[in-house]
Design an enzyme around this catalytic site. Structure first.
Site, PDB file in Angstrom:
ATOM      1  N   GLU A  25      56.391 -30.170 -25.544  1.00 19.01           N
ATOM      2  CA  GLU A  25      56.111 -29.203 -26.605  1.00 19.01           C
ATOM      3  C   GLU A  25      57.089 -29.436 -27.758  1.00 19.01           C
ATOM      4  OE1 GLU A  25      56.663 -25.343 -24.872  1.00 19.01           O
ATOM      5  OE2 GLU A  25      58.795 -25.656 -24.480  1.00 19.01           O
ATOM      6  N   ASP A  85      63.488 -20.849 -31.149  1.00 16.30           N
ATOM      7  CA  ASP A  85      62.570 -21.856 -31.714  1.00 16.30           C
ATOM      8  C   ASP A  85      62.791 -22.027 -33.217  1.00 16.30           C
ATOM      9  OD1 ASP A  85      61.369 -21.803 -29.122  1.00 16.30           O
ATOM     10  OD2 ASP A  85      60.081 -20.147 -29.754  1.00 16.30           O
TER      11      ASP A  85
END
Length: 359
Positions: free
Chosen positions: A253, A43
């Protein structure tokens, strides 16, 4: 117990100096190699602070065997920061920036973070579940970009779900983007309050407007919201909100905002279909119009990214499972990103297809 210790030791050995494989199991070559093989960082949220590149991300560790339960195997307990002077240069893995145990309100799961800078202070934004199992958004502050960071005693009032990212505009205004459906719990906030009975899907309403990422301007102190969060609406070409059943394009997301030639680009993961898609608008609030794909599916179940200009060249930071081939053990990478003359983004394939076999 001994088998578990052997597995943990093997993974640790594999992720500390192991050479990355050049090709995926299907024979395709990877377009980029991991930034580090010392540990698993996923991420990646990249920023340039004082001329140096810093990468903030999830610190993946070996947890329960849960590759078939998205979200359950991600048990991250701390944050570490990577940095480098230039793309392709040596990567420094800094000491721990923040630990779960240091956050008074948090119980588990330090998922994807982001960082920002203002008036000599650095801010680390992060999600975590509280003791009731609800994802909240926290913030911590520090004097250096790599930390250590000191968390605020309470989460940010009015912020929830996961994947915080902060965009600072040219006028100094800062905007917080959050949201993730399924394990990120966004679907449980549709009434304005947390509803634990709302389930773990996109409401099972394929013909209804999809769930949207949330956005709010941050206060000048960068620690609180200056306004309630609102939908960052993503529209189709006809000006209608994308539908929940439009799995190739709807938001799942990992919202990220960057600005290029006066246009605001909202990029995000489509989740189940594994694309990084993007939409554009003339304000940081939107509405945003869907434009296409930034990144095709990577190896691994998740995809999460950031887009930043480095040394006059736009770059895409992302992750995959090249080093581990495990859903919850991911590695950050970086490639060049190109904006076309019409403002579109050239789609990136994370693989390079092998050359055709000569007849």
């Amino acid at each position: 117990m001994r088998r578990g210790l052997i597995l943990l030791g093997a993974l640790a050995a594999f992720a500390t100096g192991a050479a990355a494989q050049d090709r995926a199991p299907d024979g395709r070559a990877y377009r980029a190699q991991p930034l580090t093989t010392e540990l698993f960082i996923a991420d990646p949220s990249a920023h340039v602070f004082d001329g140096r590149i810093y990468v903030y991300g999830s610190h993946d560790i070996q947890g329960p065997s849960a590759d078939d339960q998205p979200g359950k195997g991600f048990v991250m307990k701390d944050y570490l920061v990577l940095s480098m002077d230039r793309i392709g240069g040596p990567v420094t893995v800094h000491p721990t920036a923040l630990t779960l145990s240091a956050v008074p309100w948090a119980d588990r799961q330090l998922w994807a973070p982001d960082a920002a800078f203002k008036d000599g202070r650095y801010y680390l934004y992060f999600p975590a579940k509280d003791r009731e199992g609800v994802f909240r958004i926290g913030v911590a502050t520090g004097d250096r970009p790599e930390g250590p960071f000191t968390p605020e005693p309470q989460p940010i009032l009015g912020a929830y779900s996961i994947d915080p990212s902060v965009f600072v505009d040219e006028d100094g205004a800062a905007y917080l983007y959050v949201g993730g459906i399924h394990g990120g719990q966004l679907q449980r906030w549709t009434s304005g309050r947390y509803d634990p009975a709302a389930g773990d899907t996109d409401l099972n309403q394929p013909e209804a407007a999809s769930l949207m990422p949330k956005v709010a301007r941050l206060s000048d102190d960068m620690l609180t919201l200056a306004e309630p969060m609102r939908d960052a609406v993503i529209l189709n070409e006809q000006g209608q909100p994308l539908k929940g059943g439009d799995l190739d394009r709807r938001f799942f997301e990992a919202a990220w905002l960057h600005k290029y030639n006066g246009l605001y680009y909202l990029s995000y993961s489509t989740g189940d279909t594994h694309f990084i898609a993007y939409a554009t608008a003339t304000t940081p609030y939107g509405p945003f119009t869907y434009r296409g794909r930034v990144l095709l599916p990577v190896q691994g179940w998740t995809t999460h990214h950031s887009i930043v200009e480095v040394e006059g060249q736009w770059r895409l930071f992302y992750h995959d499972t090249q080093l581990s081939n495990r859903t919850h053990l991911r590695s950050a990478k970086v490639v060049d990103l190109h904006h076309e003359a019409d403002g579109s983004i050239r789609t990136i394939d994370p693989f390079i297809a092998p050359p055709p076999i000569a007849p």
